[in-house]
Design a protein around this motif. Structure first.
Motif, PDB file in Angstrom:
ATOM      1  N   LEU A 124     -28.393 102.025 -48.519  1.00 32.35           N
ATOM      2  CA  LEU A 124     -29.155 100.913 -49.095  1.00 32.35           C
ATOM      3  C   LEU A 124     -30.626 101.282 -49.256  1.00 32.35           C
ATOM      4  O   LEU A 124     -31.229 101.024 -50.301  1.00 32.35           O
ATOM      5  N   SER A 125     -31.197 101.879 -48.210  1.00 31.14           N
ATOM      6  CA  SER A 125     -32.613 102.216 -48.255  1.00 31.14           C
ATOM      7  C   SER A 125     -32.905 103.219 -49.365  1.00 31.14           C
ATOM      8  O   SER A 125     -33.878 103.063 -50.118  1.00 31.14           O
ATOM      9  N   TYR A 126     -32.071 104.229 -49.474  1.00 37.36           N
ATOM     10  CA  TYR A 126     -32.281 105.244 -50.503  1.00 37.36           C
ATOM     11  C   TYR A 126     -32.120 104.630 -51.902  1.00 37.36           C
ATOM     12  O   TYR A 126     -32.960 104.847 -52.788  1.00 37.36           O
ATOM     13  N   GLY A 127     -31.050 103.874 -52.089  1.00 32.33           N
ATOM     14  CA  GLY A 127     -30.794 103.297 -53.408  1.00 32.33           C
ATOM     15  C   GLY A 127     -31.881 102.341 -53.858  1.00 32.33           C
ATOM     16  O   GLY A 127     -32.308 102.376 -55.021  1.00 32.33           O
ATOM     17  N   LEU A 128     -32.363 101.511 -52.943  1.00 27.67           N
ATOM     18  CA  LEU A 128     -33.405 100.552 -53.299  1.00 27.67           C
ATOM     19  C   LEU A 128     -34.750 101.248 -53.513  1.00 27.67           C
ATOM     20  O   LEU A 128     -35.534 100.829 -54.360  1.00 27.67           O
ATOM     21  N   THR A 129     -35.000 102.309 -52.747  1.00 28.96           N
ATOM     22  CA  THR A 129     -36.217 103.082 -52.970  1.00 28.96           C
ATOM     23  C   THR A 129     -36.190 103.735 -54.345  1.00 28.96           C
ATOM     24  O   THR A 129     -37.189 103.718 -55.079  1.00 28.96           O
ATOM     25  N   GLN A 130     -35.038 104.301 -54.700  1.00 26.99           N
ATOM     26  CA  GLN A 130     -34.891 104.921 -56.013  1.00 26.99           C
ATOM     27  C   GLN A 130     -35.050 103.893 -57.134  1.00 26.99           C
ATOM     28  O   GLN A 130     -35.498 104.227 -58.235  1.00 26.99           O
ATOM     29  N   ALA A 131     -34.703 102.645 -56.843  1.00 23.93           N
ATOM     30  CA  ALA A 131     -34.819 101.582 -57.847  1.00 23.93           C
ATOM     31  C   ALA A 131     -36.238 101.032 -57.943  1.00 23.93           C
ATOM     32  O   ALA A 131     -36.515 100.158 -58.770  1.00 23.93           O
ATOM     33  N   GLY A 132     -37.145 101.538 -57.093  1.00 22.11           N
ATOM     34  CA  GLY A 132     -38.544 101.153 -57.222  1.00 22.11           C
ATOM     35  C   GLY A 132     -39.070 100.194 -56.179  1.00 22.11           C
ATOM     36  O   GLY A 132     -40.204  99.713 -56.281  1.00 22.11           O
ATOM     37  N   PHE A 133     -38.271  99.909 -55.123  1.00 21.89           N
ATOM     38  CA  PHE A 133     -38.717  98.995 -54.079  1.00 21.89           C
ATOM     39  C   PHE A 133     -39.326  99.775 -52.909  1.00 21.89           C
ATOM     40  O   PHE A 133     -38.950 100.914 -52.646  1.00 21.89           O
ATOM     41  N   GLU A 134     -40.250  99.148 -52.227  1.00 21.77           N
ATOM     42  CA  GLU A 134     -40.773  99.699 -50.974  1.00 21.77           C
ATOM     43  C   GLU A 134     -39.892  99.169 -49.856  1.00 21.77           C
ATOM     44  O   GLU A 134     -39.841  97.958 -49.618  1.00 21.77           O
ATOM     45  N   VAL A 135     -39.179 100.068 -49.189  1.00 27.06           N
ATOM     46  CA  VAL A 135     -38.163  99.660 -48.224  1.00 27.06           C
ATOM     47  C   VAL A 135     -38.633  99.880 -46.792  1.00 27.06           C
ATOM     48  O   VAL A 135     -39.148 100.932 -46.442  1.00 27.06           O
ATOM     49  N   ILE A 136     -38.429  98.849 -45.977  1.00 31.70           N
ATOM     50  CA  ILE A 136     -38.620  98.939 -44.530  1.00 31.70           C
ATOM     51  C   ILE A 136     -37.242  98.700 -43.930  1.00 31.70           C
ATOM     52  O   ILE A 136     -36.598  97.698 -44.269  1.00 31.70           O
ATOM     53  N   ASP A 137     -36.758  99.595 -43.069  1.00 33.02           N
ATOM     54  CA  ASP A 137     -35.391  99.415 -42.567  1.00 33.02           C
ATOM     55  C   ASP A 137     -35.339  99.298 -41.057  1.00 33.02           C
ATOM     56  O   ASP A 137     -36.221  99.761 -40.339  1.00 33.02           O
ATOM     57  N   ALA A 138     -34.285  98.629 -40.592  1.00 33.86           N
ATOM     58  CA  ALA A 138     -34.054  98.441 -39.161  1.00 33.86           C
ATOM     59  C   ALA A 138     -32.549  98.384 -38.926  1.00 33.86           C
ATOM     60  O   ALA A 138     -31.807  97.877 -39.771  1.00 33.86           O
ATOM     61  N   ASP A 139     -32.116  98.908 -37.768  1.00 33.09           N
ATOM     62  CA  ASP A 139     -30.682  98.884 -37.473  1.00 33.09           C
ATOM     63  C   ASP A 139     -30.321  97.857 -36.401  1.00 33.09           C
ATOM     64  O   ASP A 139     -29.220  97.866 -35.865  1.00 33.09           O
ATOM     65  N   ASN A 140     -31.256  96.953 -36.096  1.00 34.52           N
ATOM     66  CA  ASN A 140     -30.956  95.867 -35.155  1.00 34.52           C
ATOM     67  C   ASN A 140     -31.899  94.700 -35.410  1.00 34.52           C
ATOM     68  O   ASN A 140     -32.953  94.856 -36.042  1.00 34.52           O
ATOM     69  N   GLY A 141     -31.519  93.545 -34.894  1.00 31.49           N
ATOM     70  CA  GLY A 141     -32.276  92.331 -35.175  1.00 31.49           C
ATOM     71  C   GLY A 141     -33.643  92.284 -34.539  1.00 31.49           C
ATOM     72  O   GLY A 141     -34.598  91.759 -35.127  1.00 31.49           O
ATOM     73  N   ASP A 142     -33.771  92.816 -33.331  1.00 29.15           N
ATOM     74  CA  ASP A 142     -35.073  92.794 -32.660  1.00 29.15           C
ATOM     75  C   ASP A 142     -36.114  93.587 -33.441  1.00 29.15           C
ATOM     76  O   ASP A 142     -37.236  93.113 -33.664  1.00 29.15           O
ATOM     77  N   ASP A 143     -35.741  94.812 -33.838  1.00 32.17           N
ATOM     78  CA  ASP A 143     -36.672  95.628 -34.628  1.00 32.17           C
ATOM     79  C   ASP A 143     -36.962  94.965 -35.971  1.00 32.17           C
ATOM     80  O   ASP A 143     -38.086  95.056 -36.481  1.00 32.17           O
ATOM     81  N   ALA A 144     -35.961  94.320 -36.534  1.00 33.47           N
ATOM     82  CA  ALA A 144     -36.143  93.665 -37.833  1.00 33.47           C
ATOM     83  C   ALA A 144     -37.242  92.616 -37.768  1.00 33.47           C
ATOM     84  O   ALA A 144     -38.104  92.529 -38.654  1.00 33.47           O
ATOM     85  N   ILE A 145     -37.231  91.816 -36.717  1.00 38.02           N
ATOM     86  CA  ILE A 145     -38.244  90.766 -36.564  1.00 38.02           C
ATOM     87  C   ILE A 145     -39.627  91.377 -36.359  1.00 38.02           C
ATOM     88  O   ILE A 145     -40.620  90.925 -36.960  1.00 38.02           O
ATOM     89  N   LEU A 146     -39.703  92.416 -35.531  1.00 40.86           N
ATOM     90  CA  LEU A 146     -40.995  93.071 -35.301  1.00 40.86           C
ATOM     91  C   LEU A 146     -41.554  93.662 -36.597  1.00 40.86           C
ATOM     92  O   LEU A 146     -42.746  93.515 -36.906  1.00 40.86           O
TER      93      LEU A 146
END
Length: 207
Positions: free
Chosen positions: A19-41
């Motif tokens: 997802l991160s690679y595909g969305l970056t290639q599509a022109g988005f700035e991607v921030i990724d997280a593999d758990n909910g706690d990191d996502a909120i931070l």
């Protein structure tokens, strides 16, 4: 130039990387997280314009993250999940997601949905800041009173994909055939399906 900043959250590292690679290639700035706690931070630090959330994760779920984003950051969010059971659909509707996609989907299907969600979110932001409570369907709302952010057609397609193990294109084709056979427009037919699922999800409706 970036199309916008998006937070992508999934506890499957392969899915997250794809997802991160595909969305970056599509022109988005991607921030990724593999758990909910990191996502909120990360959401608090980077203030993304949109979040793409997996639902079922260890620890904080996608629903938990979405509730935080809605209440404290007013960040629009969409879900990408392998589940479309009645309880999940009802919770998606209650939280006020801008879109709901059912796995498996490839990135070529996800990117247009993300772009559409960005467009809706931008339009809503331009119309004035909406109180977080307004993103939630009232508890007493009739089944047809879906959150305005949620595309009933996309949700109905996801339901058909899950129930009948169909690829997205075939599920959409089946929905179009149903609409034609019943004499309804595609959005009307989609709403009928979503209404039926929402009714089944209500306590006391089954068993």
């Amino acid at each position: 130039m970036s199309k916008g900043k998006i937070l992508v959250v999934d506890d499957d590292r392969l899915v997250l990387a794809t997802l991160s690679y595909g969305l970056t290639q599509a022109g988005f700035e991607v921030i990724d997280a593999d758990n909910g706690d990191d996502a909120i931070l990360l959401a608090r630090e980077h203030r993304p314009a949109l979040a793409l959330l997996d639902i079922r994760m260890e620890g904080l779920t996608g629903f938990d993250v979405a509730a935080y984003l809605r209440e404290y950051l007013q960040t629009p969010f969409m879900f990408l999940s392998a589940f479309a059971d009645e309880a999940t659909v009802a919770k998606v509707m209650e939280l006020g997601a801008v879109a709901y996609l059912v796995k498996p989907l490839d990135i070529s299907q996800i990117v247009p949905a993300v772009e559409a969600a960005f467009a809706r979110s931008t339009a809503q932001a331009g119309a004035a800041a909406t109180p977080a409570a307004a993103l939630q369907a009232p508890a007493s709302a009739a089944p047809s009173e879906l959150p305005v952010q949620l595309d009933a057609t996309a949700l109905a397609v996801g339901i058909l994909m899950h129930r009948y193990s169909l690829p997205r294109d075939e599920a959409l084709s089946r929905l179009m055939s149903l609409a034609s056979a019943d004499g309804h427009s595609l959005p009307e037919q989609a709403r009928r399906i979503v209404d039926a699922v929402e009714l089944l999800a209500r306590p006391g409706q089954v068993g």
